[in-house]
Design an enzyme around this catalytic site. Sequence first.
Site, short mmCIF file in Angstrom:
data_model
loop_
_atom_site.label_atom_id
_atom_site.label_comp_id
_atom_site.label_asym_id
_atom_site.label_seq_id
_atom_site.Cartn_x
_atom_site.Cartn_y
_atom_site.Cartn_z
N GLU A 49 66.28 33.12 -12.69
CA GLU A 49 66.67 31.97 -11.43
C GLU A 49 68.57 31.91 -11.45
OE1 GLU A 49 63.07 29.38 -11.66
OE2 GLU A 49 64.93 28.72 -12.54
N THR A 51 63.12 30.59 -24.84
CA THR A 51 62.12 30.27 -23.72
C THR A 51 63.07 30.20 -23.10
OG1 THR A 51 60.48 29.33 -24.93
CG2 THR A 51 60.67 29.34 -22.74
N ARG A 87 70.19 16.93 -19.38
CA ARG A 87 69.55 16.78 -17.88
C ARG A 87 68.45 16.78 -17.50
NH1 ARG A 87 67.07 20.28 -15.15
NH2 ARG A 87 67.80 21.97 -14.04
N THR A 143 54.87 21.74 -21.59
CA THR A 143 54.20 23.38 -22.07
C THR A 143 54.72 24.42 -21.49
OG1 THR A 143 52.45 23.54 -20.72
CG2 THR A 143 52.26 21.91 -22.84
N GLY A 180 56.33 20.40 -17.20
CA GLY A 180 55.91 22.18 -17.77
C GLY A 180 55.50 22.89 -16.58
N GLY A 181 55.15 22.00 -14.71
CA GLY A 181 54.97 23.10 -14.47
C GLY A 181 56.37 23.46 -13.22
N ASP A 182 56.75 23.95 -13.46
CA ASP A 182 57.87 24.48 -13.02
C ASP A 182 58.04 25.57 -12.10
OD1 ASP A 182 58.11 25.72 -15.20
OD2 ASP A 182 60.26 24.60 -15.70
#
Length: 335
Positions: free
Chosen positions: A55, A83, A111, A200, A224-226
């Site tokens: 990204e 990761t 951050r 996660t 974690g949901g990104d």
Amino acid sequence: MLVIDINNVKDIVKKAGMQSFLKELIIQLKNDFLNWEEFEKVSRVASHSAKGVIELMPISNKVFYSYKYVNGHPKNPILNKPTVMAMGALSHVDTGEPLCLSEMTILTALRTAAISALAGSYLAKKNSSVLTLVGTGAQSEFQSLAFATQFNIKTIKYFDVDECAMIKFEKNMSQYDFELIRCKDSMQAVKNSDIITTITADKTNQTILTTNMIEKGVFINGVGGDCPGKTELQKEIVENAKVVVEYLPQTISEGEIQQTGAEVVYCELYELIKGEKKGRVNSDEITLFDSVGFALEDFSVLKLVYDLAQQYDIGKRIDLIPNQKDPKNLFGLLI
């Protein structure tokens, strides 16, 4: 141009002190979110593959422009690689001159934890003392220490499917004055908790938390949901919570709300910080910060680290940009 590498960041944080640095970063974030309208905002540009995502995250105001290059590859630890790996830059808007190039793997962790704690200061109960971590990977220690700057955290409960990750977390956190409680599963970890952070890494639609696990008055910090197709919470939790997001155009395709649509969103975080919307209004309310990470947070940490690097005289100056007597004679540099 100033280059700030990993060792420089370590020196800056050590000189400032971890808790003081986090507090200062939270103040910087709050000030920047207070000036939300002054920023030219755009959702990050993402390149997805079967194994992860790369990204680019740009943002600017009238004075500074920043960007971050970052990846997310959950299987990287098998290859002995992180990761998440990141780097970023800060530039002057008026001239386009790059001011600094910095490592941002550590800064991203700092951050992310700081924005979680800032959101929590509006959405969690003021007397919160029990923090739960579902996932004890690279972000876990940062989250723990950041929340401790805003709340009197006494107990940290935690669970990870990887026992080695829990051992790592315990070793790193043993120097701090917390009661550490290892749990056998997520159900045990979230019981009687005030703040639940889900962190996660798997790039899939997971159900880490279900409605029967959620007690009244809890604040859920969903980290974690990104990215598209990656969630952690049961849909019904999202539908029934007071949901706050960073930047709705980005979160709608990346966060927990990709399961529900934007209609469940109460507000964006800047609205709480500016006092335009109320945060938690009672002790029974279930609140959710659907955090996906936004470029303004990278801007804030880059600006802070750049200022501290100059204050402490840390970092290395390099000639990455041409420095010549005649700025039109670029070819002359090769003669």
